[in-house]
Motif scaffolding. Structure first.
Motif, short mmCIF file in Angstrom:
data_model
loop_
_atom_site.label_atom_id
_atom_site.label_comp_id
_atom_site.label_asym_id
_atom_site.label_seq_id
_atom_site.Cartn_x
_atom_site.Cartn_y
_atom_site.Cartn_z
N GLY A 1 -14.38 -14.91 71.58
CA GLY A 1 -14.73 -14.52 70.17
C GLY A 1 -16.11 -15.26 69.60
O GLY A 1 -16.13 -15.30 68.58
N LYS A 2 -17.04 -15.56 70.55
CA LYS A 2 -18.35 -15.96 70.00
C LYS A 2 -19.05 -15.42 68.87
O LYS A 2 -19.16 -15.87 67.80
N THR A 3 -19.44 -13.96 69.19
CA THR A 3 -19.88 -13.30 68.20
C THR A 3 -19.04 -12.96 67.10
O THR A 3 -19.65 -12.61 65.80
N TYR A 4 -17.64 -12.91 67.46
CA TYR A 4 -16.85 -12.43 66.07
C TYR A 4 -16.62 -13.68 65.25
O TYR A 4 -17.01 -13.59 63.98
N LEU A 5 -17.10 -14.73 65.77
CA LEU A 5 -17.17 -16.15 65.18
C LEU A 5 -18.27 -16.07 64.19
O LEU A 5 -18.37 -16.41 62.96
N ALA A 6 -19.61 -15.80 64.87
CA ALA A 6 -20.90 -15.75 64.08
C ALA A 6 -20.70 -14.66 62.92
O ALA A 6 -21.30 -15.02 61.93
N ARG A 7 -20.25 -13.56 63.16
CA ARG A 7 -20.04 -12.39 62.20
C ARG A 7 -19.28 -12.88 61.31
O ARG A 7 -19.51 -12.70 60.03
N ASP A 8 -18.22 -13.51 61.53
CA ASP A 8 -17.25 -13.85 60.34
C ASP A 8 -18.09 -15.00 59.46
O ASP A 8 -17.62 -15.11 58.26
N ILE A 9 -18.62 -15.80 60.06
CA ILE A 9 -19.50 -16.98 59.22
C ILE A 9 -20.63 -16.11 58.22
O ILE A 9 -20.61 -16.31 57.05
N GLY A 10 -20.96 -15.11 58.91
CA GLY A 10 -22.08 -14.38 58.25
C GLY A 10 -21.43 -13.66 57.11
O GLY A 10 -22.03 -13.68 55.92
N VAL A 11 -20.36 -13.07 57.32
CA VAL A 11 -19.58 -12.25 56.08
C VAL A 11 -19.19 -13.34 55.14
O VAL A 11 -19.23 -12.89 53.97
N GLY A 12 -18.82 -14.32 55.48
CA GLY A 12 -18.47 -15.46 54.41
C GLY A 12 -19.63 -15.84 53.58
O GLY A 12 -19.71 -16.19 52.47
N LEU A 13 -20.72 -15.62 54.07
CA LEU A 13 -21.96 -15.85 53.42
C LEU A 13 -22.76 -14.57 52.78
O LEU A 13 -23.84 -14.72 52.73
N GLY A 14 -22.05 -13.70 52.58
CA GLY A 14 -22.42 -12.59 52.05
C GLY A 14 -23.02 -11.26 52.80
O GLY A 14 -23.70 -10.27 52.11
N SER A 15 -23.18 -11.36 53.95
CA SER A 15 -23.39 -10.32 54.83
C SER A 15 -22.55 -9.33 54.76
O SER A 15 -21.20 -9.70 54.92
N GLU A 16 -22.97 -7.93 54.91
CA GLU A 16 -22.00 -6.90 54.89
C GLU A 16 -20.99 -6.90 56.36
O GLU A 16 -19.88 -6.84 56.17
N THR A 17 -21.77 -7.05 57.58
CA THR A 17 -21.00 -7.12 58.75
C THR A 17 -21.29 -8.62 59.44
O THR A 17 -20.57 -8.61 60.46
N GLY A 18 -22.07 -9.17 58.98
CA GLY A 18 -22.68 -10.54 59.63
C GLY A 18 -24.00 -10.41 60.67
O GLY A 18 -24.59 -11.17 60.68
N TYR A 19 -24.26 -9.02 61.00
CA TYR A 19 -25.54 -8.89 61.70
C TYR A 19 -26.87 -8.75 60.69
O TYR A 19 -27.60 -9.17 61.18
N GLU A 20 -26.53 -8.34 59.42
CA GLU A 20 -27.63 -8.45 58.55
C GLU A 20 -27.70 -9.59 57.85
O GLU A 20 -26.69 -10.25 57.61
N SER A 21 -28.96 -9.58 57.12
CA SER A 21 -28.77 -10.84 56.27
C SER A 21 -27.98 -10.78 55.11
O SER A 21 -27.41 -9.59 54.59
N GLY A 22 -27.95 -11.94 54.31
CA GLY A 22 -26.99 -12.07 53.05
C GLY A 22 -27.24 -13.27 52.52
O GLY A 22 -27.74 -14.25 53.15
N HIS A 23 -26.37 -13.36 51.26
CA HIS A 23 -26.34 -14.98 50.78
C HIS A 23 -25.11 -15.13 49.85
O HIS A 23 -24.51 -14.11 49.30
N ASP A 24 -24.89 -16.12 49.84
CA ASP A 24 -23.55 -16.67 48.99
C ASP A 24 -24.37 -17.68 48.20
O ASP A 24 -24.36 -18.89 48.49
#
Length: 285
Positions: free
Chosen positions: A23-46
């Motif tokens: 679940g390495k990639t899932y973990l990274a995606r989950d962090i990204g989503v928590g920081l405002g990214s739609e899926t974790g793969y693209e940029s975002g911000h909180d």
């Protein structure tokens, strides 16, 4: 995630290693989503914490120039004025390469490009906190090619992206670098050694030392599997009937603590009949 949101001072590198399917990639995606990214793969911000999006080092098209562009898009302003000097030096380099400039001239220009990018990054993150994510970091592992092994040549040429990243770390004032992937012992040793070298240089520049935090993920224990099932039931109310004790036991036996396999089986439960035979087929495919 909470530690990242606390915006630790200076630069923190989280190096997270695990075998396939944990679940390495899932973990990274989950962090990204928590920081405002739609899926974790693209940029975002909180608020003032900005996420770079996940840069997959397995992609053969990924290079330092592509990473620079991703970071400019994630952290720069709409006009990109912070990176004007970088853009000029990058354009001059492209022209020089097209005109077959000497290797020494191009190497000098590469150093100037990296320095200009570092300056642009500092301007762009003055008012926010950057989080930069890399997946499949085992691709940065420095290894001997077959010819070097046969001739017993021990000098190694580092991957260009690793050279680039180590240069940027000398100047980056603050932020988090999240690196996830399979076990890469040579890379781990290199990072530890290079961080020890870079930190005195950062001190001279008035920057706080880099904190390198290394973690290993393993397959789920029995208790963790129980928590995993309860978490999925909370996410999908229909699983309350489908994912009974017998079904949980069946999944645990076949998945052997692999969260990726467990998720595949649960998705099968949600879209199929919930027949145990379907579960076994899903887990074996």
């Amino acid at each position: 995630f909470n530690e990242i949101c606390s915006k630790p001072a200076g630069v923190t590198i989280y190096l997270i290693k695990a075998p396939a399917g944990v679940g390495k990639t899932y973990l990274a995606r989950d962090i990204g989503v928590g920081l405002g990214s739609e899926t974790g793969y693209e940029s975002g911000h909180d608020q003032d914490i900005f996420w770079s999006g996940i840069i997959d080092l397995y992609d053969p098209d990924t290079n330092s120039k592509r990473i620079e562009q991703r970071w400019i898009e994630a952290f720069g302003s709409l006009t990109g004025f912070e990176f004007e000097e970088y853009a000029n030096k990058r354009s001059f380099y492209d022209l020089s390469a097209a005109k077959a400039a000497t290797a020494s001239d191009l190497e000098k220009q590469v150093i100037e490009i990296r320095s200009a990018f570092a300056e642009g990054m500092e301007k762009s993150i003055e008012d926010h906190y950057p989080v930069m994510a890399f997946d499949t970091i085992e691709r940065l592992e420095t290894i001997l090619d077959p010819a070097q092994q046969k001739l017993d040549i021990q000098s190694l040429e580092r991957p260009d992206i690793l050279v680039w990243l180590l240069h940027e770390l000398k100047f980056l004032s603050h932020g988090v670098i999240l690196m996830v992937g399979r076990s890469a012992p040579t890379l781990t040793t290199e990072l530890e050694r290079e961080v020890d070298k870079i930190n005195p240089q950062r001190k001279v520049r008035g920057l706080q030392p880099i904190a390198l935090k290394i973690s290993s993920l393993a397959y789920l224990t029995d208790n963790e599997q129980e928590d995993f099932f309860q978490h999925r039931i909370a996410e999908h109310s229909e699983l309350k009937q489908l994912l009974d004790i017998d079904m949980q036991s069946l999944l645990a036996i076949h998945a052997k603590g692999n969260p990726l396999l467990l998720d595949i089986a649960i998705q099968t439960l949600l879209v199929e009949t919930g027949n145990p035979g379907d579960m076994e087929k899903a887990l074996q495919s």
